[in-house]
Design a protein around this motif. Sequence first.
Motif, PDB file in Angstrom:
ATOM      1  N   LEU A 170      58.904  42.874  62.193  1.00 12.75           N
ATOM      2  CA  LEU A 170      59.768  43.151  61.051  1.00 12.75           C
ATOM      3  C   LEU A 170      61.241  42.957  61.372  1.00 12.75           C
ATOM      4  N   ARG A 171      61.718  43.657  62.416  1.00 11.02           N
ATOM      5  CA  ARG A 171      63.156  43.560  62.736  1.00 11.02           C
ATOM      6  C   ARG A 171      63.402  44.147  64.123  1.00 11.02           C
ATOM      7  N   SER A 172      64.607  43.889  64.628  1.00 12.70           N
ATOM      8  CA  SER A 172      64.991  44.455  65.921  1.00 12.70           C
ATOM      9  C   SER A 172      65.908  45.659  65.707  1.00 12.70           C
ATOM     10  N   ILE A 173      65.799  46.618  66.616  1.00 15.64           N
ATOM     11  CA  ILE A 173      66.714  47.761  66.635  1.00 15.64           C
ATOM     12  C   ILE A 173      67.859  47.471  67.592  1.00 15.64           C
ATOM     13  N   TYR A 174      67.511  46.769  68.689  1.00 17.09           N
ATOM     14  CA  TYR A 174      68.509  46.428  69.716  1.00 17.09           C
ATOM     15  C   TYR A 174      68.133  45.093  70.338  1.00 17.09           C
ATOM     16  N   GLU A 175      69.127  44.251  70.598  1.00 21.03           N
ATOM     17  CA  GLU A 175      68.915  42.982  71.288  1.00 21.03           C
ATOM     18  C   GLU A 175      69.925  42.826  72.400  1.00 21.03           C
ATOM     19  N   GLY A 176      69.461  42.710  73.652  1.00 25.29           N
ATOM     20  CA  GLY A 176      70.344  42.504  74.792  1.00 25.29           C
ATOM     21  C   GLY A 176      70.588  41.031  75.033  1.00 25.29           C
ATOM     22  N   SER A 177      71.626  40.726  75.791  1.00 25.64           N
ATOM     23  CA  SER A 177      71.974  39.323  76.059  1.00 25.64           C
ATOM     24  C   SER A 177      70.964  38.647  76.977  1.00 25.64           C
ATOM     25  N   ASN A 178      70.149  39.457  77.680  1.00 30.58           N
ATOM     26  CA  ASN A 178      69.175  38.900  78.620  1.00 30.58           C
ATOM     27  C   ASN A 178      67.783  38.737  78.021  1.00 30.58           C
ATOM     28  N   GLY A 179      67.656  38.865  76.667  1.00 29.13           N
ATOM     29  CA  GLY A 179      66.378  38.695  76.010  1.00 29.13           C
ATOM     30  C   GLY A 179      65.617  39.982  75.769  1.00 29.13           C
ATOM     31  N   TYR A 180      66.191  41.094  76.194  1.00 30.70           N
ATOM     32  CA  TYR A 180      65.522  42.386  76.005  1.00 30.70           C
ATOM     33  C   TYR A 180      65.655  42.822  74.541  1.00 30.70           C
ATOM     34  N   ILE A 181      64.534  43.202  73.955  1.00 31.59           N
ATOM     35  CA  ILE A 181      64.520  43.582  72.534  1.00 31.59           C
ATOM     36  C   ILE A 181      63.777  44.899  72.349  1.00 31.59           C
ATOM     37  N   ILE A 182      64.353  45.770  71.531  1.00 27.18           N
ATOM     38  CA  ILE A 182      63.637  46.927  71.002  1.00 27.18           C
ATOM     39  C   ILE A 182      63.432  46.621  69.525  1.00 27.18           C
ATOM     40  N   GLY A 183      62.169  46.572  69.082  1.00 26.79           N
ATOM     41  CA  GLY A 183      61.911  46.127  67.719  1.00 26.79           C
ATOM     42  C   GLY A 183      60.836  46.936  67.011  1.00 26.79           C
TER      43      GLY A 183
END
Length: 734
Positions: free
Chosen positions: A10-23
Amino acid sequence: MENYIKGSYLRSIYEGSNGYIIGILKLKETDIDEFIDYIGKTITFTGYFDSLNSNDNYIFYGGAITHPRYGLQFSVTSYETIKPTDKLGVITFLSSELFPGIGNSIATKIVDTLGENVLDLILKDPNVLRKVPKLSEKKRITIITNLEEYNASHNIILYLTKLGFSMKEALSIYNLYRENTIDKIGLNIYDVLNYIEISFIKIDKIAIEMGYSTDDANRIKACIIYVMKNMTFNSGDIYLTKLDILKGVMDYMHTSYIYDLDKSLDELKNTHKIVIEEDRYYLKDMYDDEEYIVKKLYKLSNNEESKYKDIDNDISKYETEFNLCYDVNQKNAIKTALLKNIVIITGGPGTGKTTTIKAIVDLYAKINKIKDVSSHVALLAPTGRAAKKISEACLLPASTIHRFLKWNKEDESFAVNDFNKDTHDMIIVDEVSMIDEALAASLLKGIKDDAKLILVGDYNQLPSVGPGQILKDLIDSSCITTIYLDKIYRQNEDSYIVTLASEIKDNIISENINKPTSDYIFLECENYMINNTIKKIVDTMVQKDMDLSKVQIMAPMYKGESGIDNLNCMLQNLLNPSNNEKIEIHDGNTIYREGDKVLQLLNMPDDNIYNGDIGYIIRIDTNKKEIYVSFDGNIVKYTSKDFNKITLGYIVSIHKAQGSEFDTVILPMSPNYSRMLYKKLIYTAVTRAKRKLIIVGDINAFKMGILNIKEDIRKTSLKLNLMKMYKIFLSNPQ
């Protein structure tokens, strides 16, 4: 086999510059019991991803975790895209953000014309899109290009994970090489090591499995760098000889001959991976660190000195105000620190180092009319315990060096650096003997060029765990003004610890070494009785209801009957035996139990915990495989992947105890330690005790260690380069 979840992103809550995602994922299917009730609902996931497209369907592999703040989540280790197969799904996919300019009506027209398997048809033959009425060339190219890239990226990442790379590693490699990844990996997989933090051993294993030759030129060069990193860390050396490198590479490759070693070394030099000076071979970053230290210290030394009208009178007034009486060397240290831009203050235990530091800080603030002292003066130390000690002595906040420099664990960098300097005017660093060259260089980069720098430490203590011997090299160079504090203050009439430390420093074995005093006792016993004697001592302390958090046992070796590993098990069973009320968890051969004393092994600046800190396990969650440790009230959670960051701490190595002090120290002294016993090690152990030192075992082993001054001399060139910079020439460079 890893667990999985399937669903629509659905969507991301957080996206880091190194590809790390909380979604957020809308869950459709799973094999995890904890998530069954969430089917048809949304769940939170975390992991590393190339890209995720809203409303696309994915299968995530990994496991359930519980975040202390956000609750149940899914931790993704690898993933696959599920291509839509039904008409509505394909239309939604083609009209998504992945294909800009292709709206719902055009997507519907494409599916109506070519059918529900349109995506496979396009990948097989892009020209099929020409059959779609009124589809512009621009939009056709957009669909073809983006679909091929989308498909290729996932195929490449899948290829990398099948080779053995983790999802995070695969993503980093793909972001490095993009569509050329497979060709690059096939041509020179070792090139990855130049850009991404991955174990050489892991890369080498994958390379051999891929069919790389064992004498591949790129393998040899990568192995040289690996060996140099490994050897310098293990030995503490800053540079190596060619013979060191040759032996290390041959040992790793299990061969008696290395083809074209000189050519490989020259290529590494020409590509700025290593530096060769005469017979010295440096890793480039170590060479640069050493060079920076020399230049920065020289710059600090040559700044204009401070001018005070009547500093001697100010010191006298301070003595009167606080009813103190400093000796000549202490007064000289205070005065020099206030006037000069860089000074070293060295001395053993009980010589008034912390008292002198406090006077420097107080007088600096008073003379310069500073009200907010902590905004002008930074008190630093390499460990949390050492920082706490100097903070309590000066009644001011103190920090570890990592925290001061704002360490970022994600990219292993410092936010305070050469381009973003700290603003404090005076920097006081305690326990400098523990600082390695890399940390010293980072600290010097972070302080401004006109700051005052005061380095405090004990010349006779062990050097840093990491490469270098900063304090020793600086003092031995005679380039930095050094004040020696040698008068002993912290000693009662019937005490011996401080005197013993002084005697060890001077290689003296006096007749008092086996005479008990109020703060010292040597309990002689046969080697086989050492463990049982320690057990009796600790048991007596328990019976007397002593505060065992202020007692520390330490030894020089991990293996053997009286080694750290064996004694930790014995003491754990004595002090914190298993019972039905205490939850415990196994990690390899180690059992962790609620109530256990543990030692921190690695720096964790985000949690304000550092190598050498000691805490107690307050809770264990066996279902989630979590251990909660209290470090003086600071609660830190360890998941199973973090268990290697702690170990039992009933007995610790002398190296790990450096920078800490304890009311009571118990020191086993076994003849089996003989290869590890030398003066600096024993001196460091003895000087950890503040009120009581109990040595148990063989007095001859103790005497032998005191007289053994043949410590491993580290190969560094800091002293020589400082002397060159300061234009002091040696008749004997060694």
